[in-house]
Design a protein around this motif. Structure first.
Motif, PDB file in Angstrom:
ATOM      1  N   THR A 134      23.818  51.945  52.426  1.00  0.00           N
ATOM      2  CA  THR A 134      23.060  52.463  51.281  1.00  0.00           C
ATOM      3  C   THR A 134      23.936  53.315  50.375  1.00  0.00           C
ATOM      4  O   THR A 134      23.776  53.298  49.147  1.00  0.00           O
ATOM      5  CB  THR A 134      21.866  53.292  51.765  1.00  0.00           C
ATOM      6  N   ALA A 135      24.878  54.059  50.955  1.00  0.00           N
ATOM      7  CA  ALA A 135      25.765  54.893  50.153  1.00  0.00           C
ATOM      8  C   ALA A 135      26.729  54.031  49.346  1.00  0.00           C
ATOM      9  O   ALA A 135      27.047  54.341  48.189  1.00  0.00           O
ATOM     10  CB  ALA A 135      26.537  55.852  51.053  1.00  0.00           C
ATOM     11  N   VAL A 136      27.223  52.945  49.948  1.00  0.00           N
ATOM     12  CA  VAL A 136      28.131  52.037  49.254  1.00  0.00           C
ATOM     13  C   VAL A 136      27.414  51.381  48.079  1.00  0.00           C
ATOM     14  O   VAL A 136      27.929  51.322  46.959  1.00  0.00           O
ATOM     15  CB  VAL A 136      28.682  50.972  50.217  1.00  0.00           C
ATOM     16  N   ARG A 137      26.202  50.902  48.339  1.00  0.00           N
ATOM     17  CA  ARG A 137      25.431  50.232  47.280  1.00  0.00           C
ATOM     18  C   ARG A 137      25.080  51.209  46.162  1.00  0.00           C
ATOM     19  O   ARG A 137      25.161  50.861  44.977  1.00  0.00           O
ATOM     20  CB  ARG A 137      24.156  49.635  47.877  1.00  0.00           C
ATOM     21  N   ASP A 138      24.719  52.427  46.527  1.00  0.00           N
ATOM     22  CA  ASP A 138      24.383  53.430  45.520  1.00  0.00           C
ATOM     23  C   ASP A 138      25.586  53.729  44.632  1.00  0.00           C
ATOM     24  O   ASP A 138      25.455  53.875  43.413  1.00  0.00           O
ATOM     25  CB  ASP A 138      23.904  54.702  46.209  1.00  0.00           C
ATOM     26  N   TYR A 139      26.787  53.811  45.240  1.00  0.00           N
ATOM     27  CA  TYR A 139      27.991  54.062  44.459  1.00  0.00           C
ATOM     28  C   TYR A 139      28.233  52.913  43.475  1.00  0.00           C
ATOM     29  O   TYR A 139      28.580  53.146  42.310  1.00  0.00           O
ATOM     30  CB  TYR A 139      29.193  54.214  45.392  1.00  0.00           C
ATOM     31  N   TYR A 140      28.048  51.707  43.946  1.00  0.00           N
ATOM     32  CA  TYR A 140      28.224  50.533  43.078  1.00  0.00           C
ATOM     33  C   TYR A 140      27.237  50.567  41.919  1.00  0.00           C
ATOM     34  O   TYR A 140      27.620  50.336  40.760  1.00  0.00           O
ATOM     35  CB  TYR A 140      28.023  49.270  43.908  1.00  0.00           C
ATOM     36  N   ASP A 141      25.988  50.855  42.197  1.00  0.00           N
ATOM     37  CA  ASP A 141      24.960  50.848  41.152  1.00  0.00           C
ATOM     38  C   ASP A 141      25.180  51.951  40.122  1.00  0.00           C
ATOM     39  O   ASP A 141      24.865  51.770  38.940  1.00  0.00           O
ATOM     40  CB  ASP A 141      23.568  51.004  41.780  1.00  0.00           C
ATOM     41  N   ARG A 142      25.731  53.088  40.562  1.00  0.00           N
ATOM     42  CA  ARG A 142      25.899  54.222  39.645  1.00  0.00           C
ATOM     43  C   ARG A 142      27.229  54.187  38.898  1.00  0.00           C
ATOM     44  O   ARG A 142      27.435  54.997  37.985  1.00  0.00           O
ATOM     45  CB  ARG A 142      25.792  55.538  40.415  1.00  0.00           C
ATOM     46  N   ASN A 143      28.119  53.294  39.275  1.00  0.00           N
ATOM     47  CA  ASN A 143      29.458  53.269  38.660  1.00  0.00           C
ATOM     48  C   ASN A 143      29.850  51.869  38.219  1.00  0.00           C
ATOM     49  O   ASN A 143      30.982  51.430  38.434  1.00  0.00           O
ATOM     50  CB  ASN A 143      30.494  53.818  39.656  1.00  0.00           C
ATOM     51  N   ARG A 144      28.923  51.179  37.568  1.00  0.00           N
ATOM     52  CA  ARG A 144      29.216  49.812  37.130  1.00  0.00           C
ATOM     53  C   ARG A 144      30.413  49.756  36.186  1.00  0.00           C
ATOM     54  O   ARG A 144      31.098  48.725  36.115  1.00  0.00           O
ATOM     55  CB  ARG A 144      27.984  49.209  36.438  1.00  0.00           C
ATOM     56  N   ASP A 145      30.675  50.855  35.476  1.00  0.00           N
ATOM     57  CA  ASP A 145      31.799  50.860  34.544  1.00  0.00           C
ATOM     58  C   ASP A 145      33.131  50.655  35.254  1.00  0.00           C
ATOM     59  O   ASP A 145      34.113  50.223  34.643  1.00  0.00           O
ATOM     60  CB  ASP A 145      31.835  52.173  33.763  1.00  0.00           C
ATOM     61  N   ILE A 168      30.235  42.065  35.271  1.00  0.00           N
ATOM     62  CA  ILE A 168      30.398  43.005  36.380  1.00  0.00           C
ATOM     63  C   ILE A 168      30.793  42.240  37.640  1.00  0.00           C
ATOM     64  O   ILE A 168      30.204  41.205  37.968  1.00  0.00           O
ATOM     65  CB  ILE A 168      29.096  43.788  36.646  1.00  0.00           C
ATOM     66  N   GLN A 169      31.791  42.722  38.340  1.00  0.00           N
ATOM     67  CA  GLN A 169      32.182  42.079  39.592  1.00  0.00           C
ATOM     68  C   GLN A 169      31.032  42.142  40.599  1.00  0.00           C
ATOM     69  O   GLN A 169      30.369  43.175  40.720  1.00  0.00           O
ATOM     70  CB  GLN A 169      33.411  42.770  40.187  1.00  0.00           C
ATOM     71  N   PRO A 170      30.777  41.065  41.317  1.00  0.00           N
ATOM     72  CA  PRO A 170      29.681  41.066  42.291  1.00  0.00           C
ATOM     73  C   PRO A 170      29.899  42.124  43.371  1.00  0.00           C
ATOM     74  O   PRO A 170      31.028  42.432  43.749  1.00  0.00           O
ATOM     75  CB  PRO A 170      29.739  39.653  42.895  1.00  0.00           C
ATOM     76  N   TYR A 171      28.812  42.667  43.852  1.00  0.00           N
ATOM     77  CA  TYR A 171      28.867  43.703  44.882  1.00  0.00           C
ATOM     78  C   TYR A 171      29.669  43.240  46.097  1.00  0.00           C
ATOM     79  O   TYR A 171      30.472  44.006  46.645  1.00  0.00           O
ATOM     80  CB  TYR A 171      27.440  44.075  45.295  1.00  0.00           C
ATOM     81  N   GLU A 172      29.469  41.998  46.494  1.00  0.00           N
ATOM     82  CA  GLU A 172      30.134  41.484  47.690  1.00  0.00           C
ATOM     83  C   GLU A 172      31.662  41.494  47.535  1.00  0.00           C
ATOM     84  O   GLU A 172      32.392  41.580  48.524  1.00  0.00           O
ATOM     85  CB  GLU A 172      29.662  40.066  48.006  1.00  0.00           C
ATOM     86  N   HIS A 173      32.144  41.391  46.275  1.00  0.00           N
ATOM     87  CA  HIS A 173      33.581  41.344  46.044  1.00  0.00           C
ATOM     88  C   HIS A 173      34.241  42.729  46.120  1.00  0.00           C
ATOM     89  O   HIS A 173      35.452  42.823  46.350  1.00  0.00           O
ATOM     90  CB  HIS A 173      33.876  40.728  44.674  1.00  0.00           C
TER      91      HIS A 173
END
Length: 223
Positions: A134-145, A168-173
């Protein structure tokens, strides 16, 4: 404690000569050819002579903290069964990245640059860190730039102007890279917490206190 010691760690002395050797090894050196440039040499002498007694005292206190951090890290490594290099302290001059000074403070940044034991301890702490998904996903969502694709960067896409999903690069990448970054940051926080606890039993000789210790008149609240 006699005047020969800069500090004691759990009653064991740290000789002042270790601090002096570190100061000598970490002195700033000009990249130019001082041997053939008398003006540069004269300027260096004038600069050295102009250093205030206060600055010199603070520099010695700063160096003492680096040496103490190395000693504390060696003890922590021994307790953890880690085996960093056994030299007292590497005295060759290493470059301390400015970004590390900004993020960590000059004492910790210098300790990590010069102390194999401190680096080994941080690496071990890093292995202990668990980063929830959840922390990894939250970081990705808040820092798309931070995750624009190379093509989007070439086209000058504004990451704050609702870029398309394909920009935007996919989350999995990027998930593994984010996890490593968060784990590294968590390890550094753990190192700071450890150091604060470990320094509690250190006793400093006069003139070797922490630079930010308010009990001496030259104190500065810097790390």
């Amino acid at each position: 404690m006699t005047e020969e010691y800069a500090a004691t760690v759990h009653g064991d002395p740290i000789p002042k000569q270790h601090v002096e050797a570190f100061l000598s090894a970490s002195a700033f050196r000009s990249a130019g050819n001082c041997a053939s440039n008398h003006n540069t040499a004269a300027h260096a002498r004038q600069h050295t002579a102009a250093l205030s007694a206060r600055a010199e005292r603070q520099r010695r206190r700063w160096a003492t903290q680096v040496i103490v951090t190395d000693e504390l890290a060696r003890r922590a490594c021994a307790e953890r069964g880690l085996d960093p290099p056994r030299d007292v302290l590497p005295m060759h001059l290493l470059t301390v990245p400015e970004s590390d000074v900004a993020d960590l403070g000059s004492i910790v940044a210098a300790a990590l640059a010069h102390s194999p034991a401190a680096r080994a301890l941080v690496a071990d702490l890093e292995r202990e860190q668990h980063i929830p998904e959840t922390a990894v996903r939250d970081y990705y969502d808040r820092n798309r730039d931070r995750f624009l694709t190379p093509d989007a960067l070439r086209r000058g896409v504004d990451p704050y102007d609702e870029p398309t999903p394909s920009d935007i690069q996919p989350y999995e990448h990027v998930r593994n890279a984010i996890t490593r970054e968060l784990r590294h940051a968590a390890a550094r926080r753990a190192f700071f917490a450890w150091l604060d606890r470990a320094r509690a039993d250190v006793v400093y000789a006069e003139g070797h206190e922490h630079p930010g210790d308010p009990s001496h008149p030259d104190h500065e609240h810097r790390h």
